[in-house]
Design an enzyme around this catalytic site. Structure first.
Site, short mmCIF file in Angstrom:
data_model
loop_
_atom_site.label_atom_id
_atom_site.label_comp_id
_atom_site.label_asym_id
_atom_site.label_seq_id
_atom_site.Cartn_x
_atom_site.Cartn_y
_atom_site.Cartn_z
N SER A 164 0.82 -1.22 0.00
CA SER A 164 0.00 0.00 0.00
C SER A 164 0.85 1.26 0.00
CB SER A 164 -0.90 0.02 1.24
OG SER A 164 -1.69 -1.14 1.29
N1 SAH Z 1 0.04 -5.65 4.37
C1 SAH Z 1 0.66 -5.90 3.08
C2 SAH Z 1 -0.33 -5.62 1.96
C3 SAH Z 1 -0.33 -6.74 0.98
S1 SAH Z 1 -1.63 -6.76 -0.21
C4 SAH Z 1 1.97 -5.14 2.94
O1 SAH Z 1 2.34 -4.40 3.86
O2 SAH Z 1 2.65 -5.31 1.93
C5 SAH Z 1 -2.78 -7.88 0.51
C6 SAH Z 1 -2.30 -9.27 0.80
O3 SAH Z 1 -3.42 -9.98 1.33
C7 SAH Z 1 -1.80 -10.07 -0.39
O4 SAH Z 1 -0.52 -10.56 -0.13
C8 SAH Z 1 -2.82 -11.22 -0.51
O5 SAH Z 1 -2.27 -12.42 -0.97
C9 SAH Z 1 -3.32 -11.32 0.91
N2 SAH Z 1 -4.64 -11.96 1.09
C10 SAH Z 1 -5.77 -11.83 0.36
N3 SAH Z 1 -6.76 -12.59 0.88
C11 SAH Z 1 -6.25 -13.20 1.98
C12 SAH Z 1 -6.76 -14.12 2.95
N4 SAH Z 1 -8.03 -14.57 2.93
N5 SAH Z 1 -5.93 -14.55 3.93
C13 SAH Z 1 -4.66 -14.14 3.99
N6 SAH Z 1 -4.10 -13.27 3.10
C14 SAH Z 1 -4.89 -12.82 2.10
#
Ligand code: SAH
Length: 235
Positions: free
Chosen positions: A83
């Site tokens: 993000s």
């Molecule tokens: N907090 C992260 C943002 C990553 S984007 C950062 O600081 O980089 C969102 C992430 O959520 C992705 O890696 C995606 O694979 C994960 N995601 C989506 N659905 C999910 C679920 N049900 N359980 C765990 N992770 C999930």
């Protein structure tokens, strides 16, 4: 083959950044904190300091290192994103993290949000659905010494009941609704930050659990990748 081993030694795993570039990145980081965060209403000094400490450029794909402190999200593996710094800061500030807190993050991704949280509290549990992403991030967090972040591979829409209840839950992917499973894993008085809405845009919600009531507040519009799982989007 001796030639090959020499060749291997000459090719470093990570691009080599010289001292001048490291200094430039540190300057970009400080400018990010002042202009993008403090300049836009992030006032909590502990939160601002966490952003000063975590080297965001190490959480970014190699080719994009010099965009690490820019004011936008960046791609990571598996079509996911890290993000925009301001969004991470806003969510962190609104989560109201205290030093003794145990926090659950859903969506580990690059690990940047988890590292920021790890600067602010005792223990962070973070769930990621992609094993590939989880493994890469685990390695990085180990190298950087973030041993208070536990990464769990699985469907985060089910939370992580083993360590519940949590003082705070932060969901960093877009949910179609607030999962009851996560609410159940918040302690009384616990906070949850979660983007809720459609596939293209969502509202960032702050949810506070008060007995069997939920107090909800909107923190504005946002756009996240989808939260995919049993209590989220189907795919
Ligand atoms: N907090 C992260 C943002 C990553 S984007 C950062 O600081 O980089 C969102 C992430 O959520 C992705 O890696 C995606 O694979 C994960 N995601 C989506 N659905 C999910 C679920 N049900 N359980 C765990 N992770 C999930």
């Amino acid at each position: 083959m001796p030639e090959k081993s020499v060749q291997e030694k000459l090719v470093p795993e990570k691009p080599v950044i010289d001292k001048r570039q490291v200094d430039a990145l540190a300057m970009h980081r400080e400018r990010m904190v002042q202009e993008q965060l403090a300049g836009r209403g992030i006032t909590d000094p502990a939160v601002l300091n966490a952003f000063r400490k975590v080297p965001r450029h190490l959480f970014i794909e190699d080719g994009l290192i010099f965009q690490a402190y820019s004011d936008y999200p960046l791609p990571i593996a598996e079509g996911q994103t890290i993000s925009q710094p301001f969004m991470v800061a806003l969510m962190t500030q609104e989560l109201g993290v205290r030093p003794d807190d145990t926090i659950l993050e859903i969506g580990t991704g690059s690990g940047y949000q988890a590292a920021i949280l790890a600067q602010l509290c005792t223990k962070v549990y973070s769930v990621e659905r992609f094993g590939t992403i989880a493994a890469k991030t685990r390695k990085l967090l180990d190298e950087l010494g973030y041993h208070n972040v536990m990464i769990i591979i699985g469907d985060g829409t089910a939370g992580y009941a083993q360590k519940a209840p949590y003082d705070g839950i932060i969901v960093t992917a877009a949910a179609p609704f607030i999962p009851d499973t996560l609410v159940a894993q918040l302690r009384d008085g616990g906070r949850m930050i979660i983007p809720v809405g459609g596939e293209q845009s969502q509202e960032l919600l702050k949810v506070v659990k008060q007995g069997d009531r939920l107090q909800q507040q909107s923190l504005g519009g946002c756009r996240f990748v989808k939260l995919i799982g049993e209590h989220g989007w189907e795919k």
